[in-house]
Scaffold this motif. Sequence first.
Motif, PDB file in Angstrom:
ATOM      1  N   MET A  13      -1.123   4.923   9.164  1.00 20.17           N
ATOM      2  CA  MET A  13       0.009   4.022   8.953  1.00 20.17           C
ATOM      3  C   MET A  13      -0.283   3.067   7.797  1.00 20.17           C
ATOM      4  O   MET A  13      -1.403   2.563   7.673  1.00 20.17           O
ATOM      5  CB  MET A  13       0.278   3.203  10.217  1.00 20.17           C
ATOM      6  CG  MET A  13       0.692   3.996  11.434  1.00 20.17           C
ATOM      7  SD  MET A  13       0.914   2.917  12.866  1.00 20.17           S
ATOM      8  CE  MET A  13       1.193   4.127  14.163  1.00 20.17           C
ATOM      9  N   ASP A  14       0.726   2.804   6.993  1.00 17.52           N
ATOM     10  CA  ASP A  14       0.625   1.836   5.890  1.00 17.52           C
ATOM     11  C   ASP A  14      -0.538   2.153   4.945  1.00 17.52           C
ATOM     12  O   ASP A  14      -1.232   1.253   4.461  1.00 17.52           O
ATOM     13  CB  ASP A  14       0.479   0.405   6.426  1.00 17.52           C
ATOM     14  CG  ASP A  14       1.663   0.017   7.301  1.00 17.52           C
ATOM     15  OD1 ASP A  14       2.795   0.406   6.957  1.00 17.52           O
ATOM     16  OD2 ASP A  14       1.450  -0.653   8.319  1.00 17.52           O
ATOM     17  N   SER A  15      -0.782   3.446   4.708  1.00 18.78           N
ATOM     18  CA  SER A  15      -1.856   3.863   3.815  1.00 18.78           C
ATOM     19  C   SER A  15      -1.393   5.037   2.978  1.00 18.78           C
ATOM     20  O   SER A  15      -0.550   5.829   3.408  1.00 18.78           O
ATOM     21  CB  SER A  15      -3.105   4.253   4.613  1.00 18.78           C
ATOM     22  OG  SER A  15      -4.106   4.771   3.765  1.00 18.78           O
ATOM     23  N   ASP A  16      -1.949   5.154   1.775  1.00 24.57           N
ATOM     24  CA  ASP A  16      -1.637   6.318   0.933  1.00 24.57           C
ATOM     25  C   ASP A  16      -2.868   7.205   0.757  1.00 24.57           C
ATOM     26  O   ASP A  16      -2.877   8.098  -0.077  1.00 24.57           O
ATOM     27  CB  ASP A  16      -1.110   5.871  -0.429  1.00 24.57           C
ATOM     28  CG  ASP A  16      -2.080   4.954  -1.179  1.00 24.57           C
ATOM     29  OD1 ASP A  16      -3.195   4.718  -0.660  1.00 24.57           O
ATOM     30  OD2 ASP A  16      -1.717   4.478  -2.265  1.00 24.57           O
ATOM     31  N   PRO A 267       4.050  -3.773  16.599  1.00 28.96           N
ATOM     32  CA  PRO A 267       4.517  -3.098  15.385  1.00 28.96           C
ATOM     33  C   PRO A 267       4.069  -1.653  15.251  1.00 28.96           C
ATOM     34  O   PRO A 267       4.727  -0.868  14.563  1.00 28.96           O
ATOM     35  CB  PRO A 267       3.948  -3.966  14.251  1.00 28.96           C
ATOM     36  CG  PRO A 267       2.866  -4.782  14.872  1.00 28.96           C
ATOM     37  CD  PRO A 267       3.256  -4.975  16.296  1.00 28.96           C
ATOM     38  N   THR A 268       2.948  -1.276  15.905  1.00 31.92           N
ATOM     39  CA  THR A 268       2.499   0.118  15.816  1.00 31.92           C
ATOM     40  C   THR A 268       3.253   1.031  16.785  1.00 31.92           C
ATOM     41  O   THR A 268       3.101   2.243  16.747  1.00 31.92           O
ATOM     42  CB  THR A 268       0.978   0.228  16.075  1.00 31.92           C
ATOM     43  OG1 THR A 268       0.690  -0.327  17.368  1.00 31.92           O
ATOM     44  CG2 THR A 268       0.198  -0.514  15.003  1.00 31.92           C
ATOM     45  N   PRO A 324      -3.199   2.501  13.836  1.00 28.37           N
ATOM     46  CA  PRO A 324      -2.860   3.074  12.520  1.00 28.37           C
ATOM     47  C   PRO A 324      -3.655   4.318  12.163  1.00 28.37           C
ATOM     48  O   PRO A 324      -3.162   5.180  11.434  1.00 28.37           O
ATOM     49  CB  PRO A 324      -3.157   1.929  11.550  1.00 28.37           C
ATOM     50  CG  PRO A 324      -2.937   0.692  12.361  1.00 28.37           C
ATOM     51  CD  PRO A 324      -3.460   1.051  13.729  1.00 28.37           C
ATOM     52  N   THR A 325      -4.882   4.443  12.684  1.00 29.36           N
ATOM     53  CA  THR A 325      -5.683   5.637  12.416  1.00 29.36           C
ATOM     54  C   THR A 325      -5.822   6.522  13.658  1.00 29.36           C
ATOM     55  O   THR A 325      -6.629   7.446  13.666  1.00 29.36           O
ATOM     56  CB  THR A 325      -7.079   5.248  11.891  1.00 29.36           C
ATOM     57  OG1 THR A 325      -7.671   4.295  12.774  1.00 29.36           O
ATOM     58  CG2 THR A 325      -6.980   4.653  10.496  1.00 29.36           C
TER      59      THR A 325
END
Length: 341
Positions: A13-16, A267-268, A324-325
């Motif tokens: 999440m929120d990563s490129d 939020p996740t 997120p991971t």
Amino acid sequence: MGRQIDALTFLPMDSDREMTWEQSLHANYTDGMQILHKGEVVYERYFGCLEEDGKHAIMSMTKSITGLLAEILVVEGALDDTRLVRDIIPEIGDSAFATATVRQVMDMTTGVRYSEDYSDPNADIWLYSRAASPLPKPEGYDGPDGYWEYLQQVEAEGNHGGAFHYKTINSDMLGWIISRVSGKSVTELASERLWRRMGAEQDAYQTVDGKGVPFAGGGVTAGLRDLGRLGLLMLNEGEINGERLFPAEVVRRIRGGGDPSKFAGFPTIPNGSYTSQWWVFHNDHVAFAARGVHGQTIYVDPTAEMVLVRLSSFPRAQNGFIDPTSLPAYQAVAKFLMNRE
């Protein structure tokens, strides 16, 4: 299969920047990981101090066991979730819990004052821990003795039924309700209805307070494989090893979730809800989970017919730092398993 899963990539999440499945295990301080697909173990690994015959604290995944027991009693007609707590537990007195319904306790939509900020030494969680400690109380201690005494003095904060607030005291209130209507402790009931009958290979343990009351909000320690069995029981709507342990309606009600409009602050899990002490994602795969601090999870994906169990020792208590991971990684494994069919 294991190497293929380890090599899977996903975008956090929120990563490129992509991450591999194996990298995510180390990033999240994983101690044990098991994945079941269509009832078969397709992945199992242990790290750190955990080995296949070991056990691990499951923290707040305990709540989901408590909630499952309550939902079983509701569906079977032994517990009316519309009743007020005070009508079942008169000893609750003038506690804020008195006027809450059983369902509000089950879904954590009660208006009760309780801070669970582990980083605040003055938070209620630590007062609760002192009350619950089985060790002799220090000289001069005049606080509540045990979980249930603490619950009797809880004050109101907000209105019952207004919004979801994650507060562990709801789980122990639910444990008291379960004990009263069933005539058994949550440990006895879990053993009879779940653990023995699902074919567990290890005993599970549950911590108790100084009066012997089990910690229904976070006290269970269990083995990785047995938690996989519990997840499989949820995936298969109450059936395991060809035997029905409870009505399918129990899982269907849990999987259906609570009211998303009352669920905020995570939020996740942007579209999520919470019901019967289970987290419901309302994603494309209809996934739902038991979750505990420091990274514990039983993640059930009915669409992919997958159960994933992770035991972990992530150094920070909030799972929002791990999601997120983790959540994108679980979805990547689910898609991989579906595509290989």
